[in-house]
Design a protein around this motif. Structure first.
Motif, mmCIF file in Angstrom:
data_model
loop_
_atom_site.group_PDB
_atom_site.id
_atom_site.type_symbol
_atom_site.label_atom_id
_atom_site.label_comp_id
_atom_site.label_asym_id
_atom_site.label_seq_id
_atom_site.Cartn_x
_atom_site.Cartn_y
_atom_site.Cartn_z
ATOM 1 N N THR A 30 -5.256 -1.815 -7.534
ATOM 2 C CA THR A 30 -6.561 -1.595 -7.377
ATOM 3 C C THR A 30 -6.883 -2.854 -6.059
ATOM 4 O OG1 THR A 30 -6.837 -1.294 -9.650
ATOM 5 C CG2 THR A 30 -8.782 -1.961 -8.390
ATOM 6 N N ALA A 31 -6.335 -3.946 -6.331
ATOM 7 C CA ALA A 31 -6.576 -4.902 -5.000
ATOM 8 C C ALA A 31 -6.457 -4.351 -3.653
ATOM 9 C CB ALA A 31 -5.967 -6.088 -5.482
ATOM 10 N N VAL A 32 -5.181 -3.672 -3.525
ATOM 11 C CA VAL A 32 -4.711 -3.472 -2.372
ATOM 12 C C VAL A 32 -5.810 -2.037 -2.015
ATOM 13 C CG1 VAL A 32 -2.800 -2.313 -0.735
ATOM 14 C CG2 VAL A 32 -2.519 -4.075 -2.533
ATOM 15 N N ALA A 33 -5.856 -1.242 -2.860
ATOM 16 C CA ALA A 33 -6.661 0.052 -2.636
ATOM 17 C C ALA A 33 -8.244 -0.426 -2.242
ATOM 18 C CB ALA A 33 -6.847 1.067 -3.816
ATOM 19 N N GLU A 34 -8.619 -1.500 -2.754
ATOM 20 C CA GLU A 34 -10.068 -1.879 -2.416
ATOM 21 C C GLU A 34 -9.959 -2.420 -1.057
ATOM 22 O OE1 GLU A 34 -10.648 -4.841 -5.395
ATOM 23 O OE2 GLU A 34 -11.637 -3.489 -6.583
ATOM 24 N N ALA A 35 -8.701 -3.013 -0.473
ATOM 25 C CA ALA A 35 -8.685 -3.228 0.951
ATOM 26 C C ALA A 35 -8.816 -2.124 2.044
ATOM 27 C CB ALA A 35 -7.167 -4.174 1.230
ATOM 28 N N VAL A 36 -8.380 -0.893 1.505
ATOM 29 C CA VAL A 36 -8.461 0.306 2.407
ATOM 30 C C VAL A 36 -9.642 1.193 1.817
ATOM 31 C CG1 VAL A 36 -5.879 -0.043 2.824
ATOM 32 C CG2 VAL A 36 -6.491 1.535 0.874
ATOM 33 N N ALA A 37 -10.550 0.576 1.294
ATOM 34 C CA ALA A 37 -11.564 1.429 0.781
ATOM 35 C C ALA A 37 -12.300 2.405 1.880
ATOM 36 C CB ALA A 37 -12.767 0.492 0.261
ATOM 37 N N GLY A 38 -12.515 3.574 1.590
ATOM 38 C CA GLY A 38 -13.056 4.512 2.608
ATOM 39 C C GLY A 38 -11.815 5.192 3.280
ATOM 40 N N ALA B 137 -7.888 -2.596 11.460
ATOM 41 C CA ALA B 137 -8.619 -2.934 12.484
ATOM 42 C C ALA B 137 -7.994 -2.314 14.187
ATOM 43 C CB ALA B 137 -8.534 -4.363 12.955
ATOM 44 N N GLU B 138 -6.574 -2.031 13.848
ATOM 45 C CA GLU B 138 -5.789 -1.216 14.858
ATOM 46 C C GLU B 138 -5.891 0.319 14.894
ATOM 47 O OE1 GLU B 138 -3.799 -1.685 18.075
ATOM 48 O OE2 GLU B 138 -3.966 -3.554 16.793
ATOM 49 N N GLY B 139 -6.860 0.593 13.803
ATOM 50 C CA GLY B 139 -7.077 2.085 13.879
ATOM 51 C C GLY B 139 -6.309 2.995 12.818
ATOM 52 N N ALA B 140 -5.594 2.195 11.870
ATOM 53 C CA ALA B 140 -4.891 3.125 10.610
ATOM 54 C C ALA B 140 -6.178 3.476 9.676
ATOM 55 C CB ALA B 140 -4.137 1.979 10.018
ATOM 56 N N GLU B 141 -5.952 4.783 9.334
ATOM 57 C CA GLU B 141 -6.929 5.399 8.514
ATOM 58 C C GLU B 141 -6.457 5.963 7.193
ATOM 59 O OE1 GLU B 141 -8.303 8.360 10.833
ATOM 60 O OE2 GLU B 141 -9.634 7.228 12.050
ATOM 61 N N GLU B 142 -4.998 6.014 7.076
ATOM 62 C CA GLU B 142 -4.455 6.426 5.736
ATOM 63 C C GLU B 142 -3.085 5.598 5.343
ATOM 64 O OE1 GLU B 142 -3.924 10.838 5.750
ATOM 65 O OE2 GLU B 142 -5.192 11.033 7.658
ATOM 66 N N PHE B 143 -3.142 5.608 4.083
ATOM 67 C CA PHE B 143 -2.014 4.680 3.635
ATOM 68 C C PHE B 143 -1.047 5.099 2.538
ATOM 69 C CE2 PHE B 143 -5.205 2.108 5.579
ATOM 70 C CZ PHE B 143 -4.596 1.315 6.561
ATOM 71 N N VAL B 144 -0.150 4.356 2.280
ATOM 72 C CA VAL B 144 0.863 4.875 1.132
ATOM 73 C C VAL B 144 1.096 3.224 0.392
ATOM 74 C CG1 VAL B 144 3.005 5.636 0.304
ATOM 75 C CG2 VAL B 144 2.295 6.337 2.800
ATOM 76 N N LEU B 145 0.849 3.470 -0.902
ATOM 77 C CA LEU B 145 0.825 2.124 -1.732
ATOM 78 C C LEU B 145 1.256 2.479 -3.213
ATOM 79 C CD1 LEU B 145 -2.274 1.127 -3.034
ATOM 80 C CD2 LEU B 145 -2.793 1.792 -0.930
ATOM 81 N N GLY B 146 1.366 1.459 -3.970
ATOM 82 C CA GLY B 146 1.547 1.627 -5.344
ATOM 83 C C GLY B 146 2.578 0.592 -6.026
ATOM 84 N N PHE B 147 2.170 -0.128 -7.019
ATOM 85 C CA PHE B 147 3.102 -1.184 -7.739
ATOM 86 C C PHE B 147 3.308 -1.005 -9.028
ATOM 87 C CE2 PHE B 147 0.573 -2.143 -4.007
ATOM 88 C CZ PHE B 147 1.449 -2.411 -3.185
ATOM 89 N N LEU B 148 4.425 -1.381 -9.598
ATOM 90 C CA LEU B 148 4.684 -1.694 -11.022
ATOM 91 C C LEU B 148 5.037 -3.013 -11.220
ATOM 92 C CD1 LEU B 148 7.506 1.021 -11.203
ATOM 93 C CD2 LEU B 148 5.106 1.497 -11.569
ATOM 94 N N ASP B 149 4.701 -3.434 -12.464
ATOM 95 C CA ASP B 149 5.194 -4.516 -13.202
ATOM 96 C C ASP B 149 6.713 -4.633 -13.515
ATOM 97 O OD1 ASP B 149 5.338 -3.859 -15.564
ATOM 98 O OD2 ASP B 149 3.335 -4.242 -16.324
#
Length: 224
Positions: free
Chosen positions: A102-110, A79-91
């Motif tokens: 997947t859940a976090v990737a869906e939150a940054v869809a597009g 909402a503040e203008g971020a367009e690119e991200f870094v993420l990734g999780f292990l168990d």
């Protein structure tokens, strides 16, 4: 591609002045980089024109913590203008936490995003790559090839570059984590074209700001 870690507006402006192509925005390097405050992102976004990739990580280590909180932070940043991200999780066993990722990737869809160095701490790199290969927006793996850094990971990196184009290996390899200047000529000769640094462009560790002259030295090294 030359990406520099930035924690502040001063860092971001220095990195841009020195010739960085892109910034990775984080907070709290004592925890290896967490999601920055919304106000800090907004200030940095207003201060520079180069692309920013924003870390989505709320705890030390590579397990996700609250997925709802991660998604909320992602939504606020977008909402503040971020367009690119870094993420990734292990168990807890070191396998990719595909549900959380997947859940976090869906939150940054597009948006485009990097799977960060959690891959270097995973129990099975090939399995991780296969599991996340088709997640929308994933275009980069940030990796040193080994948990201990580039010096120990170069053989792994070369093997993964040789698989470029195969399922799970279509994403760009962004080399970072223990990367030193003396590594770069050999990596460039081997065909790598993307590099990520943080500490090496600072005068005296994370308590000092990014030095534009050091960024420029790295820029020239990568381009030579």
């Amino acid at each position: 591609m030359f990406e520099v870690i930035a924690l502040t507006v001063q860092d971001a402006q220095a990195a841009e002045a020195g010739g960085a192509d892109r910034l990775e925005l984080v907070a709290d390097m004592a925890a290896d980089g967490l999601t920055p405050a919304l106000a800090d992102f907004a200030a940095i976004r207003a201060a520079v024109s180069i692309p920013l990739r924003v870390m989505l990580r709320i705890r030390d280590g590579f397990t996700p913590g609250s997925v709802d909180e991660l998604r909320e932070r992602a939504a606020a940043l977008r909402a503040e203008g971020a367009e690119e991200f870094v993420l990734g999780f292990l168990d807890a066993e070191g396998a990719v936490d595909l549900a959380a990722t997947t859940a976090v990737a869906e939150a940054v869809a597009g948006c485009r995003w990097t799977f960060h160095r959690a891959i270097d701490h995973s129990a099975d790199r090939d399995a991780l790559r296969a599991a996340v290969a088709d997640l929308p927006g994933l275009d980069t793996f940030l990796t040193s090839g080994a948990a201990t850094g580039v010096t120990d990971g170069q053989e792994v990196l070369a093997g993964e570059l040789a698989k470029a184009g195969d399922p799970g290996y279509r994403q760009r390899i962004l080399i970072g984590g223990g990367l030193r200047a003396e590594h770069v000529p050999g990596l460039r000769a081997a065909g790598f074209d993307a590099f990520h640094v943080g500490g090496p462009v600072r005068a005296n560790g994370w308590d000092t700001p990014v030095d534009p002259a050091k960024v420029a030295e790295w820029r020239a090294l990568i381009d030579s």
